[in-house]
Design a protein around this motif. Structure first.
Motif, PDB file in Angstrom:
ATOM      1  N   GLU A   1      -9.698   4.669 -12.069  1.00  0.00           N
ATOM      2  CA  GLU A   1      -9.408   6.101 -12.044  1.00  0.00           C
ATOM      3  C   GLU A   1     -10.653   6.919 -11.721  1.00  0.00           C
ATOM      4  OE1 GLU A   1      -7.698   6.517 -15.921  1.00  0.00           O
ATOM      5  OE2 GLU A   1      -5.632   6.271 -15.165  1.00  0.00           O
ATOM      6  N   GLU A   2     -11.800   6.470 -12.221  1.00  0.00           N
ATOM      7  CA  GLU A   2     -13.056   7.185 -11.979  1.00  0.00           C
ATOM      8  C   GLU A   2     -13.569   6.978 -10.558  1.00  0.00           C
ATOM      9  OE1 GLU A   2     -15.552   5.612 -15.010  1.00  0.00           O
ATOM     10  OE2 GLU A   2     -14.783   6.962 -16.580  1.00  0.00           O
ATOM     11  N   HIS A   3     -13.143   5.905  -9.891  1.00  0.00           N
ATOM     12  CA  HIS A   3     -13.634   5.585  -8.546  1.00  0.00           C
ATOM     13  C   HIS A   3     -12.500   5.546  -7.523  1.00  0.00           C
ATOM     14  CE1 HIS A   3     -16.721   4.000 -11.312  1.00  0.00           C
ATOM     15  NE2 HIS A   3     -17.577   4.269 -10.342  1.00  0.00           N
ATOM     16  N   LYS A   4     -11.407   6.239  -7.814  1.00  0.00           N
ATOM     17  CA  LYS A   4     -10.221   6.137  -6.964  1.00  0.00           C
ATOM     18  C   LYS A   4     -10.484   6.621  -5.542  1.00  0.00           C
ATOM     19  CE  LYS A   4      -6.592   8.482  -8.256  1.00  0.00           C
ATOM     20  NZ  LYS A   4      -5.332   8.821  -8.975  1.00  0.00           N
ATOM     21  N   GLU A   5     -11.098   7.767  -5.392  1.00  0.00           N
ATOM     22  CA  GLU A   5     -11.309   8.321  -4.057  1.00  0.00           C
ATOM     23  C   GLU A   5     -12.395   7.574  -3.294  1.00  0.00           C
ATOM     24  OE1 GLU A   5      -9.321  10.559  -2.810  1.00  0.00           O
ATOM     25  OE2 GLU A   5      -8.241  10.609  -4.720  1.00  0.00           O
ATOM     26  N   GLU A   6     -13.418   7.133  -4.001  1.00  0.00           N
ATOM     27  CA  GLU A   6     -14.569   6.508  -3.349  1.00  0.00           C
ATOM     28  C   GLU A   6     -14.316   5.053  -2.970  1.00  0.00           C
ATOM     29  OE1 GLU A   6     -19.352   5.779  -4.247  1.00  0.00           O
ATOM     30  OE2 GLU A   6     -17.997   6.454  -5.841  1.00  0.00           O
ATOM     31  N   HIS A   7     -13.695   4.287  -3.855  1.00  0.00           N
ATOM     32  CA  HIS A   7     -13.578   2.845  -3.632  1.00  0.00           C
ATOM     33  C   HIS A   7     -12.134   2.328  -3.621  1.00  0.00           C
ATOM     34  CE1 HIS A   7     -17.855   2.563  -3.848  1.00  0.00           C
ATOM     35  NE2 HIS A   7     -17.924   2.841  -5.134  1.00  0.00           N
TER      36      HIS A   7
ATOM     37  N   LYS B   1      -9.133   3.902  -3.162  1.00  0.00           N
ATOM     38  CA  LYS B   1      -8.379   4.458  -2.022  1.00  0.00           C
ATOM     39  C   LYS B   1      -6.895   4.126  -2.136  1.00  0.00           C
ATOM     40  CE  LYS B   1     -12.531   4.529   0.804  1.00  0.00           C
ATOM     41  NZ  LYS B   1     -13.239   4.056   2.003  1.00  0.00           N
ATOM     42  N   GLU B   2      -6.329   3.419  -1.142  1.00  0.00           N
ATOM     43  CA  GLU B   2      -4.889   3.147  -1.197  1.00  0.00           C
ATOM     44  C   GLU B   2      -4.553   2.041  -2.189  1.00  0.00           C
ATOM     45  OE1 GLU B   2      -5.765  -0.551   0.656  1.00  0.00           O
ATOM     46  OE2 GLU B   2      -6.706   1.413   0.919  1.00  0.00           O
ATOM     47  N   GLY B   3      -5.556   1.348  -2.684  1.00  0.00           N
ATOM     48  CA  GLY B   3      -5.349   0.340  -3.713  1.00  0.00           C
ATOM     49  C   GLY B   3      -5.165  -1.070  -3.206  1.00  0.00           C
ATOM     50  N   TYR B   4      -4.531  -1.235  -2.045  1.00  0.00           N
ATOM     51  CA  TYR B   4      -4.149  -2.573  -1.614  1.00  0.00           C
ATOM     52  C   TYR B   4      -5.364  -3.433  -1.255  1.00  0.00           C
ATOM     53  CZ  TYR B   4      -1.605  -6.371   0.556  1.00  0.00           C
ATOM     54  OH  TYR B   4      -1.120  -7.622   0.859  1.00  0.00           O
ATOM     55  N   SER B   5      -6.183  -2.962  -0.328  1.00  0.00           N
ATOM     56  CA  SER B   5      -7.332  -3.763   0.104  1.00  0.00           C
ATOM     57  C   SER B   5      -8.280  -4.039  -1.055  1.00  0.00           C
ATOM     58  CB  SER B   5      -8.082  -3.069   1.241  1.00  0.00           C
ATOM     59  OG  SER B   5      -7.291  -3.008   2.404  1.00  0.00           O
ATOM     60  N   PHE B   6      -8.554  -3.005  -1.866  1.00  0.00           N
ATOM     61  CA  PHE B   6      -9.492  -3.183  -2.970  1.00  0.00           C
ATOM     62  C   PHE B   6      -8.960  -4.184  -3.981  1.00  0.00           C
ATOM     63  CE2 PHE B   6     -11.886  -2.067  -6.792  1.00  0.00           C
ATOM     64  CZ  PHE B   6     -13.178  -1.991  -6.278  1.00  0.00           C
ATOM     65  N   SER B   7      -7.675  -4.117  -4.285  1.00  0.00           N
ATOM     66  CA  SER B   7      -7.089  -5.047  -5.251  1.00  0.00           C
ATOM     67  C   SER B   7      -7.138  -6.482  -4.736  1.00  0.00           C
ATOM     68  CB  SER B   7      -5.652  -4.653  -5.582  1.00  0.00           C
ATOM     69  OG  SER B   7      -4.786  -4.805  -4.470  1.00  0.00           O
TER      70      SER B   7
ATOM     71  N   GLN C   1     -19.462  -4.971 -10.212  1.00  0.00           N
ATOM     72  CA  GLN C   1     -19.493  -3.819 -11.115  1.00  0.00           C
ATOM     73  C   GLN C   1     -18.102  -3.545 -11.694  1.00  0.00           C
ATOM     74  OE1 GLN C   1     -21.097  -0.543  -8.832  1.00  0.00           O
ATOM     75  NE2 GLN C   1     -22.937  -1.682  -8.260  1.00  0.00           N
ATOM     76  N   PHE C   2     -17.087  -3.646 -10.841  1.00  0.00           N
ATOM     77  CA  PHE C   2     -15.709  -3.432 -11.300  1.00  0.00           C
ATOM     78  C   PHE C   2     -15.295  -4.506 -12.301  1.00  0.00           C
ATOM     79  CE2 PHE C   2     -11.116  -4.431 -10.121  1.00  0.00           C
ATOM     80  CZ  PHE C   2     -10.589  -3.586 -11.081  1.00  0.00           C
TER      81      PHE C   2
ATOM     82  N   GLN D   1       0.808  -1.226   0.000  1.00  0.00           N
ATOM     83  CA  GLN D   1       0.000   0.000   0.000  1.00  0.00           C
ATOM     84  C   GLN D   1       0.838   1.273   0.000  1.00  0.00           C
ATOM     85  OE1 GLN D   1       0.572  -2.032   2.556  1.00  0.00           O
ATOM     86  NE2 GLN D   1      -0.308  -1.289   4.475  1.00  0.00           N
ATOM     87  N   THR D   2       2.161   1.144   0.106  1.00  0.00           N
ATOM     88  CA  THR D   2       3.017   2.324   0.064  1.00  0.00           C
ATOM     89  C   THR D   2       3.297   2.782  -1.373  1.00  0.00           C
ATOM     90  OG1 THR D   2       4.921   0.832   0.230  1.00  0.00           O
ATOM     91  CG2 THR D   2       4.158   1.884   2.268  1.00  0.00           C
ATOM     92  N   ALA D   3       2.966   1.943  -2.347  1.00  0.00           N
ATOM     93  CA  ALA D   3       3.130   2.314  -3.757  1.00  0.00           C
ATOM     94  C   ALA D   3       1.923   3.150  -4.198  1.00  0.00           C
ATOM     95  CB  ALA D   3       3.251   1.061  -4.616  1.00  0.00           C
ATOM     96  N   PRO D   4       2.032   3.884  -5.314  1.00  0.00           N
ATOM     97  CA  PRO D   4       0.888   4.658  -5.808  1.00  0.00           C
ATOM     98  C   PRO D   4      -0.326   3.759  -6.039  1.00  0.00           C
ATOM     99  CG  PRO D   4       2.886   5.303  -6.959  1.00  0.00           C
ATOM    100  CD  PRO D   4       3.240   4.104  -6.136  1.00  0.00           C
ATOM    101  N   PRO D   5      -1.517   4.210  -5.626  1.00  0.00           N
ATOM    102  CA  PRO D   5      -2.713   3.356  -5.691  1.00  0.00           C
ATOM    103  C   PRO D   5      -2.985   2.736  -7.057  1.00  0.00           C
ATOM    104  CG  PRO D   5      -3.181   5.301  -4.385  1.00  0.00           C
ATOM    105  CD  PRO D   5      -1.817   5.500  -4.965  1.00  0.00           C
ATOM    106  N   MET D   6      -2.807   3.489  -8.121  1.00  0.00           N
ATOM    107  CA  MET D   6      -3.087   2.922  -9.440  1.00  0.00           C
ATOM    108  C   MET D   6      -2.048   1.881  -9.830  1.00  0.00           C
ATOM    109  SD  MET D   6      -5.988   3.884 -10.442  1.00  0.00           S
ATOM    110  CE  MET D   6      -5.808   3.055 -12.018  1.00  0.00           C
ATOM    111  N   ASP D   7      -0.804   2.055  -9.404  1.00  0.00           N
ATOM    112  CA  ASP D   7       0.207   1.017  -9.634  1.00  0.00           C
ATOM    113  C   ASP D   7      -0.161  -0.255  -8.881  1.00  0.00           C
ATOM    114  OD1 ASP D   7       1.632   2.736 -11.219  1.00  0.00           O
ATOM    115  OD2 ASP D   7       3.321   2.993  -9.839  1.00  0.00           O
ATOM    116  N   VAL D   8      -0.632  -0.079  -7.656  1.00  0.00           N
ATOM    117  CA  VAL D   8      -1.047  -1.231  -6.852  1.00  0.00           C
ATOM    118  C   VAL D   8      -2.178  -1.986  -7.544  1.00  0.00           C
ATOM    119  CG1 VAL D   8      -2.040  -1.965  -4.652  1.00  0.00           C
ATOM    120  CG2 VAL D   8      -0.291  -0.173  -4.692  1.00  0.00           C
ATOM    121  N   MET D   9      -3.171  -1.263  -8.042  1.00  0.00           N
ATOM    122  CA  MET D   9      -4.287  -1.905  -8.726  1.00  0.00           C
ATOM    123  C   MET D   9      -3.822  -2.637  -9.978  1.00  0.00           C
ATOM    124  SD  MET D   9      -7.097  -1.675  -7.054  1.00  0.00           S
ATOM    125  CE  MET D   9      -7.976  -2.505  -8.365  1.00  0.00           C
ATOM    126  N   LYS D  10      -2.930  -2.021 -10.740  1.00  0.00           N
ATOM    127  CA  LYS D  10      -2.460  -2.635 -11.985  1.00  0.00           C
ATOM    128  C   LYS D  10      -1.659  -3.905 -11.722  1.00  0.00           C
ATOM    129  CE  LYS D  10      -2.271   1.759 -14.507  1.00  0.00           C
ATOM    130  NZ  LYS D  10      -1.373   2.816 -15.059  1.00  0.00           N
TER     131      LYS D  10
END
Length: 273
Positions: free
Chosen positions: A150-156, A158-164, A135-136, A83-92
């Motif tokens: 990118e469209e739901h970064k702030e809402e869902h 977030k830091e990327g790790y848990s969601f991914s 939905q994702f 989760q210390t990496a940029p959220p979009m990098d984490v998701m990718k």
């Protein structure tokens, strides 16, 4: 260990440079498998082939799988970012690139092949978010998934790790009934805290009391080899009836949580409850 059935099997391990992925690739070599490794950094293991791949760049994934070619008996998705990496990098890396990689490998698989992916105890909240992740996941393809995030970064996201990591679990459950019709099994694991090079990032981002919550009741962190053993078993011949599992490999934490036998006070304080 011949009963595991890996002799001369062609397998792919992503994230083979270090941590759980390195331990998995190393143990598979010891079991007689033909191991093809993928990672951003080059592995020192004696692999059948190594391909430098950036899961943030689908073109590198496509090129690597084309070079490997042939029949693939098992895929081990072990690459990940903290989760210390940029959220979009984490998701990718943790999900979008992993899904793209798997979709590229699937045409090389036949009946009896199998897939396992590392999720995390950090993704254990997935049962409460099945509809959201549905939905994702409906956004097929690499670019569409990135756009949704990118469209739901702030809402869902977030830091990327848990969601991914939640997405890994839900995707695994959704894919299992479909792939088994082709004779292909798919599972994932939810490791507890594991002493890998990535652990320093978790320590940087998380209070010690919170981290220690997750080592209950066993009282210690896992080794990479212990996590690799679970991955290797799930993709082995004796596990032929195991499909669609999101398997906790956490020393009993989830069992203790569900039965009220672990102290969650530090976690509750962090979450403001």
């Amino acid at each position: 260990m011949s009963f595991l059935g890996y002799e001369n099997k062609r397998v792919i391990v992503s994230g083979c440079y270090s941590g759980m992925g390195e331990a998995t690739a190393r143990q598979l070599l010891e079991l007689g498998a033909e191991v093809h490794g993928l990672d951003f950094k080059e592995s020192s293991l004696d692999l059948a082939s190594f391909h430098q791949v950036d899961l943030r760049d689908p073109a590198t994934i496509d090129a690597a799988i084309e070079k490997i070619g042939g029949k693939v008996d098992a895929l081990f998705n072990c690459a990940g970012l903290p989760q210390t990496a940029p959220p979009m990098d984490v998701m990718k890396v943790n999900f979008i690139g992993m899904r793209h990689l798997t979709e590229k490998v699937l045409p090389l698989m036949s009946e009896g092949s199998c897939i396992v992916t590392i999720s995390s105890n950090g993704g254990m909240g997935y049962p409460r978010k099945m509809e959201l992740h549905g939905q994702f996941l409906a956004n097929e393809g690499y670019d569409a998934a990135v756009k949704w995030c990118e469209e739901h970064k702030e809402e869902h996201v977030k830091e990327g790790y848990s969601f991914s990591k939640e997405a890994v679990c839900v995707w695994t459950l959704m894919m299992a009934p479909k792939l088994i019709k082709q004779g292909i099994r798919i599972n994932c694991t939810l490791p507890g805290p594991t002493q890998t090079p990535m652990m320093s990032h978790f320590e940087e981002a998380t209070d010690d009391k919170v981290l220690n919550t997750f080592i209950q009741p066993i009282g210690r962190r896992s080794t990479p080899e212990e996590q690799a053993a679970a991955l290797i078993f799930l993709n082995s011949a004796p596990a032929s009836y195991l499909n669609g599992l999101a398997l906790p490999v956490d020393g009993g934490f989830m069992a203790g949580m569900m039965t009220g036998q672990v102290d969650l006070s530090a976690l509750a304080a962090m979450m403001g409850g």
